[in-house]
Design a protein around this motif. Sequence first.
Motif, PDB file in Angstrom:
ATOM      1  N   UNK A 124     -80.915 -69.231   2.135  1.00 17.22           N
ATOM      2  CA  UNK A 124     -81.379 -69.988   3.340  1.00 17.22           C
ATOM      3  C   UNK A 124     -80.386 -69.223   4.501  1.00 17.22           C
ATOM      4  N   UNK A 125     -80.985 -67.828   4.874  1.00 15.04           N
ATOM      5  CA  UNK A 125     -80.436 -67.375   5.993  1.00 15.04           C
ATOM      6  C   UNK A 125     -81.167 -68.011   7.226  1.00 15.04           C
ATOM      7  N   UNK A 126     -80.376 -68.195   8.206  1.00 14.31           N
ATOM      8  CA  UNK A 126     -80.683 -68.681   9.319  1.00 14.31           C
ATOM      9  C   UNK A 126     -80.547 -67.648  10.618  1.00 14.31           C
ATOM     10  N   UNK A 127     -79.923 -66.478  10.272  1.00 12.44           N
ATOM     11  CA  UNK A 127     -79.614 -65.597  11.361  1.00 12.44           C
ATOM     12  C   UNK A 127     -80.678 -64.720  11.842  1.00 12.44           C
ATOM     13  N   UNK A 128     -80.874 -65.119  13.170  1.00 11.64           N
ATOM     14  CA  UNK A 128     -81.838 -64.292  13.794  1.00 11.64           C
ATOM     15  C   UNK A 128     -81.601 -62.882  14.173  1.00 11.64           C
ATOM     16  N   UNK A 129     -80.399 -62.352  14.107  1.00 10.44           N
ATOM     17  CA  UNK A 129     -79.675 -61.165  14.247  1.00 10.44           C
ATOM     18  C   UNK A 129     -79.735 -60.396  12.937  1.00 10.44           C
ATOM     19  N   UNK A 130     -80.338 -60.935  12.000  1.00 11.44           N
ATOM     20  CA  UNK A 130     -80.437 -60.303  10.456  1.00 11.44           C
ATOM     21  C   UNK A 130     -82.062 -59.612  10.788  1.00 11.44           C
ATOM     22  N   UNK A 131     -82.131 -58.659   9.821  1.00 13.06           N
ATOM     23  CA  UNK A 131     -83.479 -57.931   9.792  1.00 13.06           C
ATOM     24  C   UNK A 131     -84.398 -58.685   8.940  1.00 13.06           C
ATOM     25  N   UNK A 132     -84.377 -60.022   8.595  1.00 14.18           N
ATOM     26  CA  UNK A 132     -85.090 -60.920   7.836  1.00 14.18           C
ATOM     27  C   UNK A 132     -86.406 -61.185   8.469  1.00 14.18           C
ATOM     28  N   UNK A 157     -76.734 -62.162   5.360  1.00 17.79           N
ATOM     29  CA  UNK A 157     -77.138 -63.547   5.773  1.00 17.79           C
ATOM     30  C   UNK A 157     -76.228 -64.308   6.622  1.00 17.79           C
ATOM     31  N   UNK A 158     -76.764 -65.343   7.203  1.00 13.06           N
ATOM     32  CA  UNK A 158     -75.699 -66.337   7.909  1.00 13.06           C
ATOM     33  C   UNK A 158     -76.215 -67.635   7.358  1.00 13.06           C
ATOM     34  N   UNK A 159     -74.927 -68.548   7.403  1.00 14.73           N
ATOM     35  CA  UNK A 159     -75.331 -69.852   6.776  1.00 14.73           C
ATOM     36  C   UNK A 159     -74.948 -70.677   8.059  1.00 14.73           C
ATOM     37  N   UNK A 160     -75.214 -71.882   8.035  1.00 14.44           N
ATOM     38  CA  UNK A 160     -75.432 -72.772   9.052  1.00 14.44           C
ATOM     39  C   UNK A 160     -74.579 -74.027   8.949  1.00 14.44           C
ATOM     40  N   UNK A 161     -73.884 -74.623   9.840  1.00 11.92           N
ATOM     41  CA  UNK A 161     -73.392 -76.191   9.695  1.00 11.92           C
ATOM     42  C   UNK A 161     -73.604 -76.715  10.848  1.00 11.92           C
ATOM     43  N   UNK A 162     -74.096 -78.042  10.487  1.00 11.09           N
ATOM     44  CA  UNK A 162     -74.834 -78.789  11.357  1.00 11.09           C
ATOM     45  C   UNK A 162     -74.135 -80.354  11.521  1.00 11.09           C
TER      46      UNK A 162
END
Length: 255
Positions: free
Chosen positions: A34-42, A245-250
């Motif tokens: 669940x990578x949510x990081x737009x700064x990654x190369x995903x 990757x980056x995870x997210x907290x909501x």
Amino acid sequence: MSGVETIRARALDGVAHGFLGRAGGVSTGLVAGLNVGTGSNDDPAAIAENRCRAVRAVLPGAPLVTAYQVHSADAVSVIAPFEDGHRPRADALATRRPGLVLGILTADCAPVLFADREAGVVAAAHAGWKGAIGGVTDSTIAAMEALGARRDRIAAAVGPCIARASYEVDAAFFQRFCEQDPANERFFADGQPEHFQFDLEAYVVHRLALAGLRTIEALGMDTYANEARFFSFRRATHRGEPDYGRQISLIGLAG
């Protein structure tokens, strides 16, 4: 949503929130999950789908609001979603508007979620070491107070972040914290010669308590050590991997 791990904090019971890990996403390779990081190369399409899944797991149908995180101590109040390309450069968001979900991205830094249930005010902060020592949690609390919250009613939870056993720092880092307050020495343990092990989570909890919060929960989950559950910038760096990757907290208020 099935497959998305949503970690809840007892301190925030009754408020829509979740600290999400990497499970349940569609990304593959180094950023699998669940990578949510737009700064990654995903793949941007995978990131967008992962963000949708994350929101559905916490506050279905709510627009996601995030900041352009810069390791600052700046907090902003949110009254409406930001247009693409116009996210504020800040590391904390606060709102009293129902129907929005605030998101903070991390990959070892500490995500902190806040709520004053009585006032109907919530917030999310990204507390890396720079933001933590700079006072990002203080700024977040002040932003909440400006929206009608009271700090003696605010509950806060510190989510998964790098633990002391995994966080080696040098002597200059140690000295920086001790110059701010000699008592900060207690957040460091001896490591290799001229190095120390820093307890970021305990330091963030300390800053929250120092600010007057009475209800504080630390989840005690190490992002570095648990590869199956969490992304970690430092783990990727130590392995020489070109991406992470980056995870997210909501957190949000039901409409």
